[in-house]
Design an enzyme around this catalytic site. Structure first.
Site, PDB file in Angstrom:
ATOM      1  N   CYS A  85       2.229 -20.554  44.340  1.00 53.70           N
ATOM      2  CA  CYS A  85       2.427 -21.613  45.160  1.00 53.70           C
ATOM      3  C   CYS A  85       3.786 -22.268  45.102  1.00 53.70           C
ATOM      4  O   CYS A  85       4.910 -21.727  45.689  1.00 53.70           O
ATOM      5  CB  CYS A  85       1.444 -22.714  44.436  1.00 53.70           C
ATOM      6  SG  CYS A  85       1.057 -24.140  45.598  1.00 53.70           S
ATOM      7  N   HIS A 194      -3.894 -20.032  43.720  1.00 51.27           N
ATOM      8  CA  HIS A 194      -3.871 -19.971  42.377  1.00 51.27           C
ATOM      9  C   HIS A 194      -4.461 -19.218  41.521  1.00 51.27           C
ATOM     10  O   HIS A 194      -5.677 -19.650  41.086  1.00 51.27           O
ATOM     11  CB  HIS A 194      -4.017 -21.465  41.823  1.00 51.27           C
ATOM     12  CG  HIS A 194      -2.905 -22.612  42.218  1.00 51.27           C
ATOM     13  ND1 HIS A 194      -1.784 -22.760  41.422  1.00 51.27           N
ATOM     14  CD2 HIS A 194      -2.560 -23.152  43.378  1.00 51.27           C
ATOM     15  CE1 HIS A 194      -1.060 -23.725  42.312  1.00 51.27           C
ATOM     16  NE2 HIS A 194      -1.434 -23.815  43.442  1.00 51.27           N
ATOM     17  N   GLU A 196      -4.495 -18.404  38.382  1.00 51.53           N
ATOM     18  CA  GLU A 196      -4.529 -18.899  37.197  1.00 51.53           C
ATOM     19  C   GLU A 196      -5.535 -19.702  36.988  1.00 51.53           C
ATOM     20  O   GLU A 196      -6.096 -20.289  35.879  1.00 51.53           O
ATOM     21  CB  GLU A 196      -3.190 -19.285  36.570  1.00 51.53           C
ATOM     22  CG  GLU A 196      -2.832 -20.831  37.191  1.00 51.53           C
ATOM     23  CD  GLU A 196      -2.185 -21.007  38.585  1.00 51.53           C
ATOM     24  OE1 GLU A 196      -1.958 -21.908  38.870  1.00 51.53           O
ATOM     25  OE2 GLU A 196      -2.494 -19.979  39.394  1.00 51.53           O
TER      26      GLU A 196
END
Length: 232
Positions: A85, A194, A196
């Site tokens: 991002c 994302h 994560e």
């Protein structure tokens, strides 16, 4: 394996990225934007957030932070680097990947579960995926529209540097539905969604209307660990 996660003023997802590294079996190393040391790490993550308040262009100031000189040298020497991002925006501003990111074409911030297709499973960060595999990970951005001139887009497509593509909906107006790209060598990857935030079951509301996460993002981090061990 030691994976550095760099914190910039305004980073929001650095701790999440550190946790993803740990769950994948690596050792996360917290790095600071004002440092000139990478502390001997084997790979790097530039996390999401709003570095420097997104002044000028998103990622533009962060790309000129002291530590980025070391990141650029390391990336050009073959160290795996993942930009997520805001980190993707930094990679573009630092010219470690081609193209740029602009405001979403609908003018609004978007947050949703996003389906991606893996277009290149041969980068340092995608080896645990299969070519053509569809994965779902969270997306949250206001300036995630990928752009590049026609010649650059044709080269990225032709040389396999489009790593991820949006499936089902183009959430931000990215050219050719591009969600992530790599450098030519394949050690540097940037993407808007994302990974994560999709590393462990049981997090996120279990309803059809809300983000449910999942574990599709974990393979990014296991991939780079395996790749680095093979290369050692």
């Amino acid at each position: 394996m030691r994976i550095g996660v760099i914190t910039f003023p305004g980073s929001l997802d650095d701790r999440d990225a550190q946790r993803a590294v740990r769950l994948a079996g690596g050792e996360p190393v917290a790095l600071w934007h004002g440092s000139h040391s990478l502390e001997g790490v084997d790979a790097l993550v530039l996390p999401g957030g709003f570095s420097y308040g997104d002044y000028l262009r998103c990622g533009a100031i962060a790309a000129r932070s002291p530590i980025m000189a070391e990141v650029i040298d390391a990336a050009n020497s073959g160290m795996p680097v993942l930009g997520i991002c805001n980190g993707f925006q930094m990679l573009a501003e630092a010219h470690l990947v081609d193209g740029g990111l602009i405001r979403n074409d609908h003018g609004q911030f978007i947050c949703r579960d996003q389906v991606l297709r893996v277009e290149n499973a041969s980068t340092d960060w995608t080896g645990d995926f299969a070519q053509g595999q569809e994965i779902t990970i969270p997306l949250k951005n206001g300036e995630g529209g990928f752009i590049a001139d026609a010649e650059t887009v044709a080269r990225l497509e032709g040389e396999g540097q489009v790593v991820f593509r949006y499936v089902g909906v183009n959430p931000n107006g990215s050219v050719n539905d591009i969600a992530g790209v790599s450098n030519k060598r394949g050690n540097v990857v940037g993407l808007m969604p994302h990974p994560e935030h999709a590393i462990e079951e049981g997090f996120g509301p279990d309803t059809s209307a809300a983000m449910r996460n999942g574990t599709d993002g974990l393979a990014f981090f296991t991939s780079v660990i395996k790749q680095t061990l093979v290369s050692a």
